[in-house]
Design an enzyme around this catalytic site. Structure first.
Site, PDB file in Angstrom:
ATOM      1  N   ARG A  14      -6.480  41.246  36.718  1.00  0.00           N
ATOM      2  CA  ARG A  14      -5.460  40.195  36.668  1.00  0.00           C
ATOM      3  C   ARG A  14      -6.066  39.018  35.900  1.00  0.00           C
ATOM      4  O   ARG A  14      -7.157  38.550  36.262  1.00  0.00           O
ATOM      5  CB  ARG A  14      -5.097  39.778  38.098  1.00  0.00           C
ATOM      6  CG  ARG A  14      -3.975  38.793  38.194  1.00  0.00           C
ATOM      7  CD  ARG A  14      -3.535  38.582  39.629  1.00  0.00           C
ATOM      8  NE  ARG A  14      -4.567  37.948  40.449  1.00  0.00           N
ATOM      9  CZ  ARG A  14      -4.411  37.610  41.732  1.00  0.00           C
ATOM     10  NH1 ARG A  14      -3.269  37.879  42.337  1.00  0.00           N
ATOM     11  NH2 ARG A  14      -5.366  37.035  42.400  1.00  0.00           N
ATOM     12  N   GLY A  20      -7.521  35.692  34.635  1.00  0.00           N
ATOM     13  CA  GLY A  20      -7.921  34.457  35.320  1.00  0.00           C
ATOM     14  C   GLY A  20      -8.636  34.671  36.639  1.00  0.00           C
ATOM     15  O   GLY A  20      -8.932  33.708  37.342  1.00  0.00           O
ATOM     16  N   TYR A  38      -2.725  25.666  37.617  1.00  0.00           N
ATOM     17  CA  TYR A  38      -2.794  25.474  39.075  1.00  0.00           C
ATOM     18  C   TYR A  38      -4.072  24.711  39.436  1.00  0.00           C
ATOM     19  O   TYR A  38      -4.031  23.673  40.095  1.00  0.00           O
ATOM     20  CB  TYR A  38      -2.745  26.840  39.775  1.00  0.00           C
ATOM     21  CG  TYR A  38      -3.036  26.759  41.248  1.00  0.00           C
ATOM     22  CD1 TYR A  38      -2.136  26.148  42.112  1.00  0.00           C
ATOM     23  CD2 TYR A  38      -4.221  27.284  41.780  1.00  0.00           C
ATOM     24  CE1 TYR A  38      -2.415  26.053  43.470  1.00  0.00           C
ATOM     25  CE2 TYR A  38      -4.495  27.195  43.128  1.00  0.00           C
ATOM     26  CZ  TYR A  38      -3.593  26.576  43.971  1.00  0.00           C
ATOM     27  OH  TYR A  38      -3.881  26.484  45.308  1.00  0.00           O
ATOM     28  N   PHE A  80     -11.031  28.393  50.046  1.00  0.00           N
ATOM     29  CA  PHE A  80     -11.286  29.640  49.340  1.00  0.00           C
ATOM     30  C   PHE A  80     -10.084  30.530  49.682  1.00  0.00           C
ATOM     31  O   PHE A  80      -8.972  30.117  49.422  1.00  0.00           O
ATOM     32  CB  PHE A  80     -12.705  30.134  49.642  1.00  0.00           C
ATOM     33  CG  PHE A  80     -13.694  29.331  48.808  1.00  0.00           C
ATOM     34  CD1 PHE A  80     -13.815  27.946  48.984  1.00  0.00           C
ATOM     35  CD2 PHE A  80     -14.424  29.912  47.789  1.00  0.00           C
ATOM     36  CE1 PHE A  80     -14.649  27.180  48.163  1.00  0.00           C
ATOM     37  CE2 PHE A  80     -15.275  29.152  46.968  1.00  0.00           C
ATOM     38  CZ  PHE A  80     -15.382  27.786  47.159  1.00  0.00           C
ATOM     39  N   ASN A  81     -10.219  31.703  50.273  1.00  0.00           N
ATOM     40  CA  ASN A  81      -9.015  32.533  50.450  1.00  0.00           C
ATOM     41  C   ASN A  81      -8.466  32.434  51.868  1.00  0.00           C
ATOM     42  O   ASN A  81      -8.976  33.095  52.779  1.00  0.00           O
ATOM     43  CB  ASN A  81      -9.326  33.977  50.065  1.00  0.00           C
ATOM     44  CG  ASN A  81      -9.442  34.124  48.570  1.00  0.00           C
ATOM     45  OD1 ASN A  81     -10.334  33.543  47.954  1.00  0.00           O
ATOM     46  ND2 ASN A  81      -8.535  34.866  47.975  1.00  0.00           N
TER      47      ASN A  81
END
Ligand code: UDP
Length: 323
Positions: free
Chosen positions: A282, A284, A141, A169-170
């Protein structure tokens, strides 16, 4: 001014379309509806069903309308899936984007805004992350997004295509008016999943890892309100229209919140109990991602309006509990 929004039926794209329509721009959405929703495209925008593999559809759209700018959101976004299915990610996020760029160059459509990501930086070597931070993406990705950024640099040099890459960012929150919000299937993002656990749509939220090198052991991220992100896209496009050169910006609030803090804030905002399970890390996930957005603030006069995490979560909660 007429803006083409590719992927305008998706989460960020649909909020962008609403902003552009509200500000009086003419808007055409091109979306294949693979993950987007037709009803997320607000009234006032034209909709073209099409995939970026279908060059003829893009050419026709460019022939019929004289686009003054293009904002490209259409992209797969799941890091884990990109590791399992890199072919899907490179095909969709890189090759189809190149297809789009080739049509734009051939039709002399200039001024391109690209959705990039903090994932191009990989495991950070310093925090906060500025634009010059080394680009060492650690998954398909992030690698695909970084490839497109480099393609854009070369297309500017060779063909004069002007672009701005916005590294999010998020992205989080929802339309403050409650008309639009996040509708991924499956949902993988923290804030909507926490709120689904609060509303009872999910039995619990699983925290991915408690042993990171952070104060409470959970990962830290920089959450930025979707409307603030969209404002930055518009400012970036206007800057290109004013004749500025191609460039890149990191977009975040510059504040990091841990997964645990997000859950606590969601509890305070919703007043609901949020059942929490603790699971494995998780793969990565870097421990900490926080943006240095001083360049965007200085050059675009961009100022996040909804920088407060509780407000971001409150807007997402309004969407989660819509009737
Ligand atoms: N996260 C979590 N549980 C979930 C989803 C996410 O603990 O069910 C964590 C994830 O490990 C990361 C943070 O929440 O540290 C934000 O993840 P998200 O997928 O929302 O965005 P990303 O940072 O991957 O772009």
């Amino acid at each position: 001014m007429h803006v083409l929004v590719v992927g305008g039926a998706g989460y960020i794209g649909s909020h962008m379309v609403k902003l552009l329509v509200q500000r009086g721009f003419e808007v055409t959405v091109l979306d294949n509806l693979s993950t987007g929703h037709r009803d997320a495209v607000v009234e006032g925008a034209q909709f073209v069903l099409g995939d970026l593999f279908e060059r003829d559809i893009m050419e026709e759209a460019c022939r019929e309308c004289r686009f003054d700018g293009v904002i490209h959101f259409a992209s797969y976004i799941q890091v884990g899936e990109s590791v399992r299915e890199p072919a899907k990610y490179y095909r969709n996020n890189v090759f189809k984007t190149q297809n789009l760029l080739d049509v734009l160059v051939a039709r002399r459509v200039n001024n391109f805004i690209f959705s990039s990501t903090a994932a191009i930086f990989g495991e950070p070597v310093r925090i906060p992350i500025d634009e010059e931070h080394p680009k060492l993406p650690i998954n398909p990705y992030g690698r695909g997004k970084w490839m497109v950024e480099q393609i854009l640099e070369d297309y500017d040099t060779a063909y004069g295509l002007k672009s701005v890459c916005l590294r999010y960012f998020n992205a989080a929150g929802a339309d403050p008016e409650g008309q639009l919000g996040e509708r991924h299937d499956p949902e993988t993002h923290l804030i909507p999943l926490v709120l689904q656990a609060a509303s009872g749509r999910q039995p619990h939220i699983t925290v991915f890892g408690q042993d990171y090198d952070t104060p409470d052991g959970t990962c830290i991220r920089d959450y930025i309100h979707i409307n603030d992100l969209c404002e930055a896209h518009l400012l970036a496009l206007q800057r290109l229209w004013d004749g500025a050169d191609s460039t890149v910006y990191n977009l975040g609030n510059g504040n990091g919140f841990s997964v645990q803090e997000v859950i606590e804030t969601a509890h305070a905002v919703t007043g609901r109990d949020i059942p929490v399970h603790y699971g494995e890390r998780r793969p990565g996930d870097p421990a900490r991602l926080v943006a240095d957005s001083r360049k965007a603030k200085a050059e675009l006069a961009w100022e996040p309006r909804y920088a407060d995490l509780a407000t971001i979560i409150a807007h997402a909660w309004q969407w989660e509990t819509r009737s």
